[in-house]
Motif scaffolding. Structure first.
Motif, PDB file in Angstrom:
ATOM      1  N   ASP A 158     -48.598  75.195  93.475  1.00  4.38           N
ATOM      2  CA  ASP A 158     -48.168  75.015  92.088  1.00  4.38           C
ATOM      3  C   ASP A 158     -49.372  74.991  91.148  1.00  4.38           C
ATOM      4  N   ALA A 159     -50.452  74.351  91.589  1.00  2.00           N
ATOM      5  CA  ALA A 159     -51.655  74.269  90.758  1.00  2.00           C
ATOM      6  C   ALA A 159     -52.235  75.658  90.501  1.00  2.00           C
ATOM      7  N   PHE A 160     -52.247  76.505  91.524  1.00  5.74           N
ATOM      8  CA  PHE A 160     -52.760  77.863  91.367  1.00  5.74           C
ATOM      9  C   PHE A 160     -51.913  78.622  90.346  1.00  5.74           C
ATOM     10  N   VAL A 161     -50.608  78.523  90.453  1.00  3.94           N
ATOM     11  CA  VAL A 161     -49.699  79.209  89.531  1.00  3.94           C
ATOM     12  C   VAL A 161     -49.915  78.706  88.106  1.00  3.94           C
ATOM     13  N   GLU A 162     -49.966  77.397  87.929  1.00  2.00           N
ATOM     14  CA  GLU A 162     -50.152  76.817  86.598  1.00  2.00           C
ATOM     15  C   GLU A 162     -51.465  77.254  85.976  1.00  2.00           C
ATOM     16  N   GLN A 163     -52.529  77.289  86.773  1.00  5.90           N
ATOM     17  CA  GLN A 163     -53.828  77.639  86.228  1.00  5.90           C
ATOM     18  C   GLN A 163     -53.938  79.137  85.956  1.00  5.90           C
ATOM     19  N   CYS A 164     -53.270  79.963  86.743  1.00 10.38           N
ATOM     20  CA  CYS A 164     -53.201  81.397  86.421  1.00 10.38           C
ATOM     21  C   CYS A 164     -52.496  81.579  85.085  1.00 10.38           C
ATOM     22  N   ARG A 165     -51.401  80.864  84.876  1.00 11.85           N
ATOM     23  CA  ARG A 165     -50.691  80.930  83.594  1.00 11.85           C
ATOM     24  C   ARG A 165     -51.598  80.513  82.443  1.00 11.85           C
ATOM     25  N   ALA A 166     -52.324  79.426  82.629  1.00 11.60           N
ATOM     26  CA  ALA A 166     -53.190  78.904  81.575  1.00 11.60           C
ATOM     27  C   ALA A 166     -54.269  79.920  81.188  1.00 11.60           C
ATOM     28  N   PHE A 167     -54.760  80.680  82.165  1.00 10.88           N
ATOM     29  CA  PHE A 167     -55.770  81.704  81.903  1.00 10.88           C
ATOM     30  C   PHE A 167     -55.146  83.013  81.406  1.00 10.88           C
ATOM     31  N   GLY A 168     -53.824  83.107  81.434  1.00 13.14           N
ATOM     32  CA  GLY A 168     -53.171  84.350  81.040  1.00 13.14           C
ATOM     33  C   GLY A 168     -53.264  85.416  82.108  1.00 13.14           C
ATOM     34  N   ALA A 169     -53.401  84.990  83.353  1.00 15.29           N
ATOM     35  CA  ALA A 169     -53.582  85.921  84.476  1.00 15.29           C
ATOM     36  C   ALA A 169     -52.361  85.933  85.380  1.00 15.29           C
TER      37      ALA A 169
END
Length: 93
Positions: free
Chosen positions: A70-81
């Motif tokens: 979940d953390a990986f998904v959230e942080q990809c979203r935050a970076f716009g990736a």
């Protein structure tokens, strides 16, 4: 057979170089990145992963990122990736 690279829990500046080296050693073959244990994703490591995705695509090889935390998904979203993780493709931040 698809090789699997398990990504470290902390993908920061220190991890970027070793991840890059490990990925390049597997260039030219299908590859799966296991991001299930990723707790933190930094910008430089994200650049390495995005570069790998483009390199594998240019080489006509499959590169998937699965499973993901979940953390990986959230942080990809935050970076716009979001495109890095297929389930996020097409999402807007």
């Amino acid at each position: 057979m698809t090789a699997v690279v398990v990504l470290p829990a902390v993908l920061d500046l220190h991890a970027a170089g070793s991840v890059k080296t490990e990925l390049l050693a597997r260039r030219g073959e299908p590859l799966a990145l296991d991001a299930s244990g990723v707790e933190r994703l930094g910008g430089l490591s994200l650049q390495v992963l995005l570069s790998a995705a483009r390199t594998w695509a240019a080489d006509g090889q499959e590169l998937i990122v699965s499973p993901v935390s979940d953390a990986f998904v959230e942080q990809c979203r935050a970076f716009g990736a979001g495109a890095l993780v297929p389930a996020l493709a097409g999402e807007t931040a």
